[in-house]
Design a protein around this motif. Structure first.
Motif, PDB file in Angstrom:
ATOM      1  N   SER A   1      46.655 -23.691  72.011  1.00  0.00           N
ATOM      2  CA  SER A   1      46.309 -23.613  70.535  1.00  0.00           C
ATOM      3  C   SER A   1      44.259 -23.637  70.632  1.00  0.00           C
ATOM      4  O   SER A   1      43.806 -22.634  70.631  1.00  0.00           O
ATOM      5  CB  SER A   1      46.413 -24.375  69.427  1.00  0.00           C
ATOM      6  OG  SER A   1      45.751 -24.387  68.717  1.00  0.00           O
ATOM      7  N   ASP A   2      44.020 -24.440  71.308  1.00  0.00           N
ATOM      8  CA  ASP A   2      42.192 -24.360  71.761  1.00  0.00           C
ATOM      9  C   ASP A   2      41.645 -23.342  72.982  1.00  0.00           C
ATOM     10  O   ASP A   2      40.974 -22.682  72.177  1.00  0.00           O
ATOM     11  CB  ASP A   2      41.928 -26.044  72.647  1.00  0.00           C
ATOM     12  CG  ASP A   2      42.263 -27.265  71.141  1.00  0.00           C
ATOM     13  OD1 ASP A   2      42.248 -26.713  70.091  1.00  0.00           O
ATOM     14  OD2 ASP A   2      41.861 -27.979  72.002  1.00  0.00           O
ATOM     15  N   GLN A   3      43.032 -23.346  73.772  1.00  0.00           N
ATOM     16  CA  GLN A   3      42.551 -22.048  74.882  1.00  0.00           C
ATOM     17  C   GLN A   3      42.710 -21.273  73.609  1.00  0.00           C
ATOM     18  O   GLN A   3      41.860 -19.761  74.519  1.00  0.00           O
ATOM     19  CB  GLN A   3      43.549 -22.499  75.586  1.00  0.00           C
ATOM     20  CG  GLN A   3      43.514 -23.153  76.860  1.00  0.00           C
ATOM     21  CD  GLN A   3      44.218 -23.540  77.921  1.00  0.00           C
ATOM     22  OE1 GLN A   3      45.481 -21.891  77.913  1.00  0.00           O
ATOM     23  NE2 GLN A   3      44.276 -24.157  79.175  1.00  0.00           N
ATOM     24  N   ILE A   4      43.633 -20.025  73.365  1.00  0.00           N
ATOM     25  CA  ILE A   4      43.576 -19.455  71.717  1.00  0.00           C
ATOM     26  C   ILE A   4      42.337 -18.968  71.491  1.00  0.00           C
ATOM     27  O   ILE A   4      41.739 -18.097  71.738  1.00  0.00           O
ATOM     28  CB  ILE A   4      44.940 -19.032  71.387  1.00  0.00           C
ATOM     29  CG1 ILE A   4      46.376 -19.447  72.143  1.00  0.00           C
ATOM     30  CG2 ILE A   4      44.500 -17.876  70.360  1.00  0.00           C
ATOM     31  CD1 ILE A   4      47.383 -18.567  71.894  1.00  0.00           C
ATOM     32  N   GLY A   5      42.603 -19.990  70.703  1.00  0.00           N
ATOM     33  CA  GLY A   5      41.109 -20.220  69.478  1.00  0.00           C
ATOM     34  C   GLY A   5      39.174 -19.497  70.814  1.00  0.00           C
ATOM     35  O   GLY A   5      38.607 -18.723  70.020  1.00  0.00           O
ATOM     36  N   ARG A   6      39.457 -20.452  71.648  1.00  0.00           N
ATOM     37  CA  ARG A   6      38.403 -20.182  72.217  1.00  0.00           C
ATOM     38  C   ARG A   6      38.232 -18.583  72.998  1.00  0.00           C
ATOM     39  O   ARG A   6      37.123 -18.119  72.824  1.00  0.00           O
ATOM     40  CB  ARG A   6      38.059 -21.329  73.640  1.00  0.00           C
ATOM     41  CG  ARG A   6      37.831 -22.508  73.304  1.00  0.00           C
ATOM     42  CD  ARG A   6      37.513 -23.765  75.179  1.00  0.00           C
ATOM     43  NE  ARG A   6      38.453 -23.052  75.494  1.00  0.00           N
ATOM     44  CZ  ARG A   6      39.177 -24.648  75.248  1.00  0.00           C
ATOM     45  NH1 ARG A   6      39.440 -25.570  74.669  1.00  0.00           N
ATOM     46  NH2 ARG A   6      40.184 -24.649  76.695  1.00  0.00           N
TER      47      ARG A   6
END
Length: 299
Positions: A158-163
């Motif tokens: 989720s964090d990677q997608i957000g970034r």
């Protein structure tokens, strides 16, 4: 016989032909077209990010290490019972052994795996709306039953997608700002050209007592209308292209987000058109005042 006043029509003080209005409107329309695509791309990326992060936030994966294929089914049954007690409202879907082997193919290729290879048990967890995943409690409950388990709450993905989404959105907004900057440059250049081409008209206006504000309003109105026309044309064509892309089905790709349209996008497009006209008008006004003051100082 002289023509009656009723048959005469008032002519504008500034000639649009001298200002090459048609060519400038085409240039501004192209800019507005690109700005529309950049804006819709940014909005689509943001919606896609929220959807993906929302789905990941309501899901998890439990991986249970098994000692041998013979105890796989028994450990799977025990794990399901423990998980249902820990998260009663969640849905647990165990992945078949064939599905687990398929997940290894990107790394191992199409190699035939030994039958006695103890593949981990994978269980997909789907949380109910509003339910909070308790990773520590779930891991502790599985450990109490002697199971070696790892719970992945997908927060890393989720964090990677957000970034990644934030990077794409920032790039689209930077392109949008660059296009608006180009619009300012075009409007400034057009205003300078118009002032130079219509010196005689401006000189007459000054002689009859016209102030800088009155003269500047003429160019502000002309540039604003030019920006409005170009903005409307560009936004319409951009919307048509975006609509065509959003309707595609067979050419979908995971590398780029769909230009999916939303009702709220219409408001942003209206703001884009108004903003385009205001930017052109503002650039024309600033340029006109600057040049007129310089000319008055020289005089």
């Amino acid at each position: 016989m002289s023509q009656s006043p009723e048959n005469t029509s008032a002519q504008p003080l500034l000639s649009a032909k001298i200002d090459n209005a048609r060519s400038l409107i085409i240039v501004l329309a192209i800019m507005a077209f690109l700005a529309t695509l950049a804006l819709l791309f940014s909005l689509s990326v943001d919606r896609l990010r929220k959807n993906w992060q929302g789905e990941l936030g309501r899901s998890a994966t439990v991986q249970i290490m098994v000692d041998s294929p013979e105890v796989r089914d028994a450990q799977l049954e025990t794990a399901l019972q423990v998980l249902k007690k820990t998260q009663p409202d969640a849905t647990f879907t165990p992945l078949s052994e064939a599905r687990s082997q398929a997940l290894l193919r990107p790394w191992l290729g199409n190699l035939d795996l030994p039958e006695d290879l103890p593949l981990p048990v994978l269980i997909s967890v789907s949380l109910a709306d509003g339910e909070i995943l308790s990773v520590s409690r779930m891991s502790a409950a599985l450990g109490e039953e002697g199971l070696i388990a790892e719970v992945d709450d997908h927060s890393r993905w989720s964090d990677q997608i957000g970034r990644s989404a934030q990077g794409l959105k920032a790039a689209a907004l930077a392109l949008l700002a660059l296009i608006f900057g180009a619009g300012i440059a075009v409007s400034t250049f057009a205003t300078r050209a118009a002032l130079s081409a219509q010196r005689d008209v401006i000189r007459v206006l000054v002689q009859v007592g016209a102030e800088d504000g009155f003269i500047a309003k003429l160019f502000i109105k002309q540039a604003g209308l030019r920006g409005l026309k170009g903005g409307v044309i560009g936004v319409i064509f951009g919307f048509i292209i975006a609509l065509a892309l959003s309707l595609r089905r067979n050419t979908e790709t995971t590398l780029l987000p769909d230009l999916s349209l939303n009702i709220s996008d219409g408001l942003y497009l209206i703001i884009l058109v108004v903003g385009f006209a205001c930017v052109c008008a503002l650039a024309a006004g600033v340029t006109t005042f600057r040049i007129l003051r310089r000319e008055r100082r020289r005089a």
